[in-house]
Design an enzyme around this catalytic site. Structure first.
Site, PDB file in Angstrom:
ATOM      1  N   HIS A   1      11.649  -9.112   5.459  1.00  0.00           N
ATOM      2  CA  HIS A   1      10.706  -9.983   6.191  1.00  0.00           C
ATOM      3  C   HIS A   1       9.312  -9.466   5.669  1.00  0.00           C
ATOM      4  O   HIS A   1       9.104  -8.376   5.706  1.00  0.00           O
ATOM      5  CB  HIS A   1      11.021  -9.683   7.574  1.00  0.00           C
TER       6      HIS A   1
ATOM      7  N   CYS B   1      11.748 -13.744  13.979  1.00  0.00           N
ATOM      8  CA  CYS B   1      11.638 -13.939  12.724  1.00  0.00           C
ATOM      9  C   CYS B   1      12.783 -13.753  11.769  1.00  0.00           C
ATOM     10  O   CYS B   1      13.087 -13.963  10.698  1.00  0.00           O
ATOM     11  CB  CYS B   1      10.596 -12.805  12.229  1.00  0.00           C
TER      12      CYS B   1
ATOM     13  N   ASN C   1       2.730 -14.178   7.116  1.00  0.00           N
ATOM     14  CA  ASN C   1       3.979 -13.929   7.871  1.00  0.00           C
ATOM     15  C   ASN C   1       4.400 -15.292   8.237  1.00  0.00           C
ATOM     16  O   ASN C   1       4.005 -15.945   9.187  1.00  0.00           O
ATOM     17  CB  ASN C   1       3.900 -13.133   8.823  1.00  0.00           C
TER      18      ASN C   1
HETATM   19  O1  UT7 Z   1       7.338 -10.677  12.231  1.00  0.00           O
HETATM   20  C1  UT7 Z   1       7.005  -9.821  13.284  1.00  0.00           C
HETATM   21  C2  UT7 Z   1       5.430 -10.163  13.919  1.00  0.00           C
HETATM   22  N1  UT7 Z   1       4.590  -9.229  13.956  1.00  0.00           N
HETATM   23  C3  UT7 Z   1       4.451  -7.851  13.086  1.00  0.00           C
HETATM   24  O2  UT7 Z   1       5.460  -7.597  12.343  1.00  0.00           O
HETATM   25  C4  UT7 Z   1       3.300  -7.285  13.300  1.00  0.00           C
HETATM   26  C5  UT7 Z   1       3.414  -5.930  13.312  1.00  0.00           C
HETATM   27  N2  UT7 Z   1       2.118  -4.922  13.519  1.00  0.00           N
HETATM   28  C6  UT7 Z   1       1.277  -5.084  12.710  1.00  0.00           C
HETATM   29  O3  UT7 Z   1       1.453  -5.527  11.530  1.00  0.00           O
HETATM   30  C7  UT7 Z   1      -0.178  -4.430  12.870  1.00  0.00           C
HETATM   31  O4  UT7 Z   1      -0.011  -3.759  14.065  1.00  0.00           O
HETATM   32  C8  UT7 Z   1      -1.267  -5.223  12.875  1.00  0.00           C
HETATM   33  C9  UT7 Z   1      -1.621  -5.993  11.379  1.00  0.00           C
HETATM   34  C10 UT7 Z   1      -1.280  -6.359  13.802  1.00  0.00           C
HETATM   35  C11 UT7 Z   1      -2.501  -4.480  13.423  1.00  0.00           C
HETATM   36  O5  UT7 Z   1      -2.642  -3.355  12.591  1.00  0.00           O
HETATM   37  P1  UT7 Z   1      -2.907  -1.822  13.050  1.00  0.00           P
HETATM   38  O6  UT7 Z   1      -3.098  -0.977  12.102  1.00  0.00           O
HETATM   39  O7  UT7 Z   1      -1.736  -1.332  14.069  1.00  0.00           O
HETATM   40  O8  UT7 Z   1      -4.225  -2.061  13.767  1.00  0.00           O
HETATM   41  P2  UT7 Z   1      -4.609  -1.676  15.278  1.00  0.00           P
HETATM   42  O9  UT7 Z   1      -3.837  -2.320  16.341  1.00  0.00           O
HETATM   43  O10 UT7 Z   1      -4.365  -0.194  15.418  1.00  0.00           O
HETATM   44  O11 UT7 Z   1      -6.116  -1.970  15.524  1.00  0.00           O
HETATM   45  C12 UT7 Z   1      -7.106  -1.322  14.739  1.00  0.00           C
HETATM   46  C13 UT7 Z   1      -8.360  -1.840  14.877  1.00  0.00           C
HETATM   47  C14 UT7 Z   1      -8.762  -2.234  16.200  1.00  0.00           C
HETATM   48  O12 UT7 Z   1     -10.039  -1.942  16.533  1.00  0.00           O
HETATM   49  P3  UT7 Z   1     -10.676  -0.549  17.424  1.00  0.00           P
HETATM   50  O13 UT7 Z   1      -9.792  -0.750  18.680  1.00  0.00           O
HETATM   51  O14 UT7 Z   1     -10.032   0.684  16.454  1.00  0.00           O
HETATM   52  O15 UT7 Z   1     -12.111  -0.565  17.477  1.00  0.00           O
HETATM   53  C15 UT7 Z   1      -8.581  -3.814  16.589  1.00  0.00           C
HETATM   54  O16 UT7 Z   1      -9.201  -4.375  17.429  1.00  0.00           O
HETATM   55  O17 UT7 Z   1      -8.487  -3.170  14.221  1.00  0.00           O
HETATM   56  C16 UT7 Z   1      -9.032  -3.941  14.959  1.00  0.00           C
HETATM   57  N3  UT7 Z   1      -8.694  -5.525  14.707  1.00  0.00           N
HETATM   58  C17 UT7 Z   1      -9.322  -6.093  13.588  1.00  0.00           C
HETATM   59  N4  UT7 Z   1     -10.348  -6.079  13.117  1.00  0.00           N
HETATM   60  C18 UT7 Z   1     -10.776  -7.031  12.024  1.00  0.00           C
HETATM   61  C19 UT7 Z   1      -7.595  -6.103  15.007  1.00  0.00           C
HETATM   62  N5  UT7 Z   1      -7.502  -7.237  14.341  1.00  0.00           N
HETATM   63  C20 UT7 Z   1      -8.483  -7.599  13.775  1.00  0.00           C
HETATM   64  C21 UT7 Z   1      -8.797  -8.374  12.586  1.00  0.00           C
HETATM   65  N6  UT7 Z   1      -9.949  -8.073  11.835  1.00  0.00           N
HETATM   66  N7  UT7 Z   1      -8.267  -9.388  12.214  1.00  0.00           N
END
Ligand code: UT7
Length: 327
Positions: free
Chosen positions: A252, A113, A282
Site C-alpha cells: 500500500h 485502505c 495515497n
Molecule cells: O493509508 C493509511 C493512511 N495514513 C497513513 O499511512 C499515514 C501514516 N503516517 C504518516 O505517513 C506520517 O506520520 C505523516 C506523513 C502523516 C506525518 O509525518 P511525521 O514524520 O510523523 O510528522 P509529525 O507528525 O511528527 O510532524 C512533524 C512536524 C510537525 O511540526 P512540529 O510539531 O514538529 O513543529 C507538524 O506540524 O511536521 C509538521 N507538519 C507539516 N509541515 C509542513 C505536519 N504536516 C505538515 C505539512 N507541511 N503538510
C-alpha cells in the site's frame, strides 16, 4: 477445490495532477516537507463531475476487456471503498448497472485502505467454492473529498484513483496464500467522525469540520510498518516460500518511509518493490490494484512470477496475499 487467479486487470487515475507546489499555494506546507516525509511529489484529483463509481467503472471495463470475458459472465462485484458515491446504495450496484453486469450480485466492502485486498480475498473464496465463475473486485476512491482542505496534516497525503481485477479459475498458479487482520481497538487513529449514525451531519458538525478525516499519523505509521512485515512474513510462510522467492512486492502506498521500513525488516531489495506514491499519493483502497496494473501494462510481470501484495488502513485493518501470475 479449483485454483483461483487474476485473469484480468485494469485501472484509471483522473487526469488532474496536483503537485506539491500547488499545495504550497493553499496550505502552510512545502514541497520539501511533503517529499522528504512522505515521498509524494504529486497526486491526482477527480474532476468535480466525477464520483467513485465513475472511476471504478472505467477501471472495471478495462479489467473485463483484459480478461476477455463479457460483463454478463460476472457473478459478483465487490467494491472496496471508503468514499462511496452515497452511504447507500452500494457503489458496487452503480458499477453493476453502468457496465451491464446484469447477472452479478454486488456489494461494497469497507476495510480502510485494505479494502481491495479484503475484497479480492473474499471474492476468491466464492470462486474456490464454485459459487461464482468470475468475480470482479475493485478498489476505488475519490477519497480527497473526505479530506479537509484546511488541514495540511492530511490534505497533502491523498489522491483519487481506481484499480480492478477479474478473478477466475485457472489451471496453474493463482493465489498461494492469504491473510486478513483487524484490530478495532485502534479505530480512533484514523476516522471520518461525522455523517454516519453516530454523528449525523448538523450545522455544529460542519462548523467543527467533523465531516472530514482525522488521523493520528504517528500511530498509523507504527501500525503500518509492523503490519507490512508481519503479514508479508505470514503469507510467505503459509505459501511455503522464502522472501527470495517473491518477484514483486506491491505494498500500500501511504508513505515511502513506511514502505522502506517495512521492506528493510523483510530484507527485500528495492528493485522488487513497486512504488507509485510519488505520482499518485495515497489513493487508499486503489493504491495496490493501480500499482499492479501499472507493472502489468509495462510488461514487467512474467508468467509464473510470485507477487506479494500487502496493505493496511483504517479499522485498523491489514491484509496480504501472494499470487502466482498465470497470464
Ligand atoms: O493509508 C493509511 C493512511 N495514513 C497513513 O499511512 C499515514 C501514516 N503516517 C504518516 O505517513 C506520517 O506520520 C505523516 C506523513 C502523516 C506525518 O509525518 P511525521 O514524520 O510523523 O510528522 P509529525 O507528525 O511528527 O510532524 C512533524 C512536524 C510537525 O511540526 P512540529 O510539531 O514538529 O513543529 C507538524 O506540524 O511536521 C509538521 N507538519 C507539516 N509541515 C509542513 C505536519 N504536516 C505538515 C505539512 N507541511 N503538510
Amino acid at each position: 477445490m479449483l485454483n483461483v487467479g487474476i485473469i484480468g486487470v485494469g485501472s484509471y487515475v483522473p487526469e488532474k495532477r496536483v503537485t506539491n507546489f500547488d499545495m504550497e499555494k493553499i496550505l502552510d506546507t512545502s514541497d520539501e516537507w511533503i517529499r522528504t516525509r512522505t515521498g509524494i511529489k504529486e497526486r491526482r484529483f477527480a474532476s468535480s463531475e466525477q464520483a467513485t463509481s465513475d472511476l471504478a467503472t472505467i477501471a472495471a471495463e478495462r479489467a473485463i476487456k483484459d480478461a476477455g470475458i463479457s460483463p454478463e459472465d460476472i457473478g459478483l462485484i465487490i467494491v472496496g471503498t471508503n468514499s462511496p458515491d452515497t452511504l447507500y446504495p452500494a457503489t458496487a450496484c452503480r458499477v453493476q448497472a453502468r457496465i451491464g453486469a446484469k447477472n452479478a450480485a454486488a456489494f461494497d466492502l469497507q476495510a480502510g485502505c485494505t479494502g481491495w485486498i479484503y475484497a479480492t480475498t473474499v471474492g476468491a473464496q466464492f470462486i474456490r467454492t464454485g459459487m461464482y465463475k468470475y468475480v470482479l473486485t475493485i478498489g476505488a476512491e475519490v477519497i480527497t473529498r473526505m479530506m479537509d482542505k484546511t488541514d495540511r496534516y492530511t490534505y497533502v497525503l491523498f489522491g483519487d484513483g481506481a484499480g480492478a481485477a477479474v478473478l477466475g479459475n485457472i489451471e496453474d498458479g493463482g493465489f498461494l496464500s492469504y491473510e486478513l487482520y483487524a484490530d478495532g481497538s485502534l479505530a480512533q487513529h484514523l476516522v471520518l467522525p461525522a455523517g454516519g449514525s453516530r454523528m449525523p451531519l448538523s450545522q455544529e458538525v460542519l462548523d467543527k469540520r467533523l465531516q472530514y478525516t482525522t488521523m493520528d499519523g504517528r500511530e498509523v505509521f507504527k501500525f503500518s510498518v509492523r503490519e507490512i512485515s508481519r503479514l508479508s512474513k505470514n503469507v510467505i510462510n503459509k505459501a511455503g516460500l522464502t522472501a527470495n522467492d517473491i518477484d514483486w512486492f506491491i505494498p500500500h502506498q501511504a508513505n515511502l518511509r513506511i514502505i522502506d521500513a517495512g521492506m528493510k525488516r523483510l530484507g527485500i531489495p528495492k528493485e522488487k518493490v513497486v512504488v507509485t506514491i510519488d505520482k499518485y499519493g495515497n489513493s487508499s483502497a486503489a493504491t495496490v490494484p493501480v500499482a499492479l496494473d501499472e507493472i502489468y501494462r509495462a510488461g514487467k510481470i512474467k508468467k509464473g512470477d510470485k507477487i506479494l501484495m500487502v496493505s493496511f488502513g483504517a479499522g485498523m485493518t491489514s491484509g496480504a496475499f501472494i499470487v502466482e501470475w498465470s497470464k
